[in-house]
Motif scaffolding. Structure first.
Motif, PDB file in Angstrom:
ATOM      1  N   SER A 307     -20.294  10.277  13.109  1.00 54.61           N
ATOM      2  CA  SER A 307     -19.319   9.141  12.820  1.00 54.61           C
ATOM      3  C   SER A 307     -19.295   8.795  11.472  1.00 54.61           C
ATOM      4  CB  SER A 307     -19.831   7.708  13.782  1.00 54.61           C
ATOM      5  OG  SER A 307     -21.092   7.371  13.040  1.00 54.61           O
ATOM      6  N   TYR A 308     -18.301   8.213  10.888  1.00 51.54           N
ATOM      7  CA  TYR A 308     -18.161   7.582   9.530  1.00 51.54           C
ATOM      8  C   TYR A 308     -17.338   6.270   9.568  1.00 51.54           C
ATOM      9  CZ  TYR A 308     -17.880  12.685   8.911  1.00 51.54           C
ATOM     10  OH  TYR A 308     -18.168  13.890   8.543  1.00 51.54           O
ATOM     11  N   VAL A 309     -18.016   5.322   8.992  1.00 53.07           N
ATOM     12  CA  VAL A 309     -17.734   3.982   8.755  1.00 53.07           C
ATOM     13  C   VAL A 309     -16.894   3.978   7.559  1.00 53.07           C
ATOM     14  CG1 VAL A 309     -19.488   2.874  10.078  1.00 53.07           C
ATOM     15  CG2 VAL A 309     -19.893   3.360   7.764  1.00 53.07           C
ATOM     16  N   THR A 310     -16.443   2.880   7.169  1.00 56.83           N
ATOM     17  CA  THR A 310     -15.497   2.601   6.027  1.00 56.83           C
ATOM     18  C   THR A 310     -16.154   2.933   4.690  1.00 56.83           C
ATOM     19  OG1 THR A 310     -15.955   0.328   6.094  1.00 56.83           O
ATOM     20  CG2 THR A 310     -13.915   1.030   7.257  1.00 56.83           C
ATOM     21  N   SER A 311     -17.486   2.324   4.584  1.00 60.74           N
ATOM     22  CA  SER A 311     -18.035   2.889   3.211  1.00 60.74           C
ATOM     23  C   SER A 311     -18.344   4.227   2.972  1.00 60.74           C
ATOM     24  CB  SER A 311     -19.391   2.116   3.444  1.00 60.74           C
ATOM     25  OG  SER A 311     -20.181   2.416   4.584  1.00 60.74           O
ATOM     26  N   GLU A 312     -18.197   5.251   4.221  1.00 61.69           N
ATOM     27  CA  GLU A 312     -18.468   6.700   4.065  1.00 61.69           C
ATOM     28  C   GLU A 312     -17.030   7.570   3.878  1.00 61.69           C
ATOM     29  OE1 GLU A 312     -22.503   6.328   6.685  1.00 61.69           O
ATOM     30  OE2 GLU A 312     -20.696   7.163   7.596  1.00 61.69           O
ATOM     31  N   ILE A 313     -16.201   6.582   3.885  1.00 63.17           N
ATOM     32  CA  ILE A 313     -14.677   7.260   3.652  1.00 63.17           C
ATOM     33  C   ILE A 313     -14.463   7.072   2.294  1.00 63.17           C
ATOM     34  CG2 ILE A 313     -12.474   7.426   4.227  1.00 63.17           C
ATOM     35  CD1 ILE A 313     -12.986   6.059   7.101  1.00 63.17           C
ATOM     36  N   LEU A 314     -14.205   8.277   1.354  1.00 59.81           N
ATOM     37  CA  LEU A 314     -13.953   8.383  -0.147  1.00 59.81           C
ATOM     38  C   LEU A 314     -12.509   8.572  -0.252  1.00 59.81           C
ATOM     39  CD1 LEU A 314     -17.231  10.612  -1.080  1.00 59.81           C
ATOM     40  CD2 LEU A 314     -17.025   8.011  -0.795  1.00 59.81           C
ATOM     41  N   TRP A 315     -11.873   7.534  -0.930  1.00 58.26           N
ATOM     42  CA  TRP A 315     -10.621   7.855  -1.210  1.00 58.26           C
ATOM     43  C   TRP A 315     -10.434   8.359  -2.625  1.00 58.26           C
ATOM     44  CZ3 TRP A 315      -6.476   5.341   1.726  1.00 58.26           C
ATOM     45  CH2 TRP A 315      -5.167   5.642   1.195  1.00 58.26           C
ATOM     46  N   GLY A 316      -9.494   9.549  -2.482  1.00 60.82           N
ATOM     47  CA  GLY A 316      -9.524  10.235  -3.827  1.00 60.82           C
ATOM     48  C   GLY A 316     -10.444  11.405  -4.107  1.00 60.82           C
ATOM     49  N   ASP A 339     -21.301  17.895  -0.938  1.00 65.89           N
ATOM     50  CA  ASP A 339     -20.713  17.588  -2.302  1.00 65.89           C
ATOM     51  C   ASP A 339     -19.263  17.374  -2.221  1.00 65.89           C
ATOM     52  OD1 ASP A 339     -23.273  17.786  -3.188  1.00 65.89           O
ATOM     53  OD2 ASP A 339     -23.090  19.516  -4.173  1.00 65.89           O
ATOM     54  N   THR A 340     -18.831  16.404  -3.064  1.00 69.87           N
ATOM     55  CA  THR A 340     -17.321  15.946  -3.337  1.00 69.87           C
ATOM     56  C   THR A 340     -17.111  15.984  -4.841  1.00 69.87           C
ATOM     57  OG1 THR A 340     -17.749  13.598  -2.921  1.00 69.87           O
ATOM     58  CG2 THR A 340     -17.109  14.843  -1.014  1.00 69.87           C
ATOM     59  N   TYR A 341     -15.764  16.034  -5.054  1.00 76.38           N
ATOM     60  CA  TYR A 341     -15.605  15.836  -6.616  1.00 76.38           C
ATOM     61  C   TYR A 341     -13.909  15.025  -6.366  1.00 76.38           C
ATOM     62  CZ  TYR A 341     -12.081  19.727  -5.709  1.00 76.38           C
ATOM     63  OH  TYR A 341     -10.979  20.292  -5.413  1.00 76.38           O
ATOM     64  N   GLU A 342     -13.872  14.093  -7.583  1.00 74.88           N
ATOM     65  CA  GLU A 342     -12.773  13.437  -7.712  1.00 74.88           C
ATOM     66  C   GLU A 342     -11.581  13.942  -7.949  1.00 74.88           C
ATOM     67  OE1 GLU A 342     -11.866   8.760  -8.944  1.00 74.88           O
ATOM     68  OE2 GLU A 342     -13.696   9.973  -9.968  1.00 74.88           O
ATOM     69  N   THR A 343     -10.370  13.495  -7.438  1.00 74.99           N
ATOM     70  CA  THR A 343      -8.768  14.196  -7.716  1.00 74.99           C
ATOM     71  C   THR A 343      -8.070  13.119  -7.678  1.00 74.99           C
ATOM     72  OG1 THR A 343      -7.347  15.794  -6.894  1.00 74.99           O
ATOM     73  CG2 THR A 343      -8.823  14.493  -5.188  1.00 74.99           C
ATOM     74  N   ASN A 344      -6.872  13.329  -8.341  1.00 75.97           N
ATOM     75  CA  ASN A 344      -5.741  12.393  -8.651  1.00 75.97           C
ATOM     76  C   ASN A 344      -5.080  12.001  -7.253  1.00 75.97           C
ATOM     77  OD1 ASN A 344      -6.115  12.305 -11.225  1.00 75.97           O
ATOM     78  ND2 ASN A 344      -4.866  13.953 -11.700  1.00 75.97           N
ATOM     79  N   THR A 345      -5.081  10.901  -6.596  1.00 76.87           N
ATOM     80  CA  THR A 345      -4.766  10.586  -5.519  1.00 76.87           C
ATOM     81  C   THR A 345      -4.103   9.244  -5.585  1.00 76.87           C
ATOM     82  OG1 THR A 345      -6.413  11.872  -4.358  1.00 76.87           O
ATOM     83  CG2 THR A 345      -5.159  10.423  -3.038  1.00 76.87           C
ATOM     84  N   PRO A 346      -2.923   9.244  -5.230  1.00 73.12           N
ATOM     85  CA  PRO A 346      -2.151   7.739  -5.282  1.00 73.12           C
ATOM     86  C   PRO A 346      -2.966   6.549  -4.215  1.00 73.12           C
ATOM     87  CG  PRO A 346      -0.949   9.246  -3.814  1.00 73.12           C
ATOM     88  CD  PRO A 346      -1.972  10.127  -4.562  1.00 73.12           C
ATOM     89  N   SER A 347      -3.043   5.492  -4.654  1.00 75.72           N
ATOM     90  CA  SER A 347      -3.759   4.523  -4.167  1.00 75.72           C
ATOM     91  C   SER A 347      -2.981   3.800  -3.001  1.00 75.72           C
ATOM     92  CB  SER A 347      -4.339   3.472  -5.091  1.00 75.72           C
ATOM     93  OG  SER A 347      -3.338   2.722  -5.874  1.00 75.72           O
ATOM     94  N   TYR A 348      -1.590   4.212  -3.081  1.00 76.71           N
ATOM     95  CA  TYR A 348      -0.878   3.496  -1.934  1.00 76.71           C
ATOM     96  C   TYR A 348      -1.095   4.273  -0.655  1.00 76.71           C
ATOM     97  CZ  TYR A 348       1.607   2.379  -6.358  1.00 76.71           C
ATOM     98  OH  TYR A 348       2.051   1.616  -7.557  1.00 76.71           O
ATOM     99  N   SER A 349      -0.598   3.268   0.499  1.00 82.59           N
ATOM    100  CA  SER A 349      -0.888   3.850   1.781  1.00 82.59           C
ATOM    101  C   SER A 349       0.364   4.825   2.085  1.00 82.59           C
ATOM    102  CB  SER A 349      -0.731   2.717   2.745  1.00 82.59           C
ATOM    103  OG  SER A 349       0.695   2.221   2.847  1.00 82.59           O
ATOM    104  N   ALA A 350       0.118   5.628   3.272  1.00 85.99           N
ATOM    105  CA  ALA A 350       0.827   6.761   3.529  1.00 85.99           C
ATOM    106  C   ALA A 350       2.399   5.965   3.737  1.00 85.99           C
ATOM    107  CB  ALA A 350       0.664   7.565   4.782  1.00 85.99           C
TER     108      ALA A 350
END
Length: 406
Positions: A307-316, A339-350
């Motif tokens: 499972s994933y809670v909100t603190s474990e969902i990385l935006w961008g 491992d993850t790496y940061e990428t350019n992602t808009p902060s708006y909702s879909a």
């Protein structure tokens, strides 16, 4: 292996009277509301306890499943106790027959024919019971043909002993062959990520299999666990909503040879349609992912959960690639699995991204239509001019003809 992320400790208010609970400090109430209790833990165990179950007899109606579900220490204890009690019970009956017949009073009398030869007490009756049920047959204690009640008891013990063996051995076999431990080698990424993929906002997580023996007919499912309130005011705690991970396209059926990234497209049917980067940490939700398939070696169905809670969902963020091409084979680096790496992602909702895209297309539509209208007007004016010029030419020709006649 999968790293378990401990869930935050929930602060429970003290068990005080109602008035005292209402008078708790506001900061304590707000802190309690912000904490999220997991529905399914990272290791796949459901964090649900059944209480106040009054109809406990239902567990006895399915005694086989009840024994299989018990912990190993209780299962082994019951296994030993069942055999011991059975041997003691039939040993007591053998001793009782010998006592009633008077065999114990004629020990050593060669003229007396006992029910069981060389049975001189309860201990020897207990040993004879073990030899009979386990079919050991040492040959020292044997039943004689002058004891019909002993022959009947021998038949009963043989039949019941076979039933006990089949039940207990079958129970132990099922418990040993359970594929729960196979799920330990099916790993999920520690975090889920949200980023752009093919121009669309997607929620992604990664799954992998550490064993060389593969999971056959593997499939993946995802559920959103979030409380909701209906339009009629009904509160539904821990409501379950399906998250589409490729059910209609067949992408949910996996060929799990190497780690795969499971993607959920956030569209109008997605429960994340209106959630933005700023709103995500405020949401009290949990994503439960379920991986199912058959174990190739045994053919038994295996299920792994996380499972994933909100603190474990990385935006961008995106997952780091783990598959590389070596000399003649592909190699998976599980050190980079989480491992993850940061990428350019808009902060708006879909939803906001879709609205902005539609607004960006409107001026283009207007310009094209206006150009078409202007071109149509120009064509009309050109036709009018051509018609007038043609009329003037016809008039000049007519005048010349009249002058020539005169």
């Amino acid at each position: 292996m999968e790293q378990d992320v401990e869930s935050p400790v929930t602060i429970h208010p003290p068990k005080l009277p109602k008035q005292a609970r209402e008078d708790l400090p506001k900061h304590l109430k707000e802190c309690t509301k912000r904490k999220i209790q997991r529905y399914v833990r990272k290791d796949g165990k459901c964090n649900v306890h059944h209480g106040n179950v009054r109809e406990t007899y239902r567990y006895l109606t399915d005694i086989f499943t009840t024994l299989v579900d018990l912990k190993w220490r209780f299962n082994l204890f019951i296994f030993v106790m069942v055999y011991t009690v059975t041997w003691l019970f039939f040993g007591f009956i053998w001793w009782l027959i010998a006592y009633i017949r008077g065999d114990l009073e004629h020990i050593g009398d060669k003229k007396w024919t006992p029910c069981v030869s060389n049975l001189n007490g309860f201990v020897s009756a207990f040993l004879f019971s073990i030899e009979t049920e386990t079919t050991i047959g040492y040959g020292f204690r044997v039943i004689t043909d002058k004891c019909p009640e002993g022959i009947i008891l021998l038949l009963v013990q043989s039949v019941l002993g076979s039933i006990v063996n089949a039940f207990m051995v079958g129970c132990m076999f099922v418990k040993i062959s359970q594929p729960k431990k196979r799920a330990e080698t099916l790993v999920f990424s520690t975090n889920a990520v949200i980023s752009m993929r093919d121009g669309k906002l997607c929620l992604m997580f990664r799954v992998g299999d550490l064993r060389n023996s593969h999971i056959v007919e593997a499939s993946i499912r995802a559920k959103l666990i979030k409380s909701k309130q209906t339009k009629e005011g009904e509160f539904i705690p821990l409501n379950q909503t399906d998250i589409n991970v490729g059910y209609y396209t067949g992408d949910d059926r996996l060929f799990l040879v190497s780690p795969l990234i499971i993607s959920h497209e956030i569209n109008q049917q997605s429960p994340f349609w209106e959630i933005s980067k700023a709103q995500l940490p405020k949401e009290e939700l949990e994503i439960v992912v379920i991986l199912e398939g058959m174990v190739e070696a045994t053919g038994m169905t295996c299920q792994a959960r996380s499972s994933y809670v909100t603190s474990e969902i990385l935006w961008g963020y995106r997952f780091t690639p783990v598959l590389t091409l070596e000399d003649g084979f592909y190699e998976v680096d599980y050190n980079s699995f989480h491992d993850t790496y940061e990428t350019n992602t808009p902060s708006y909702s879909a939803k906001e991204l879709a609205e902005m895209a539609s607004r960006a297309e409107l001026p283009l539509t207007w310009s094209v239509s206006s150009q078409l209208d202007q071109r149509a007007e120009m064509d009309t004016e050109e036709e009018t001019k051509n018609h007038e010029e043609q009329t003037e030419r016809n008039g000049d020709v007519a005048n010349l003809e009249n002058e020539s006649k005169v």
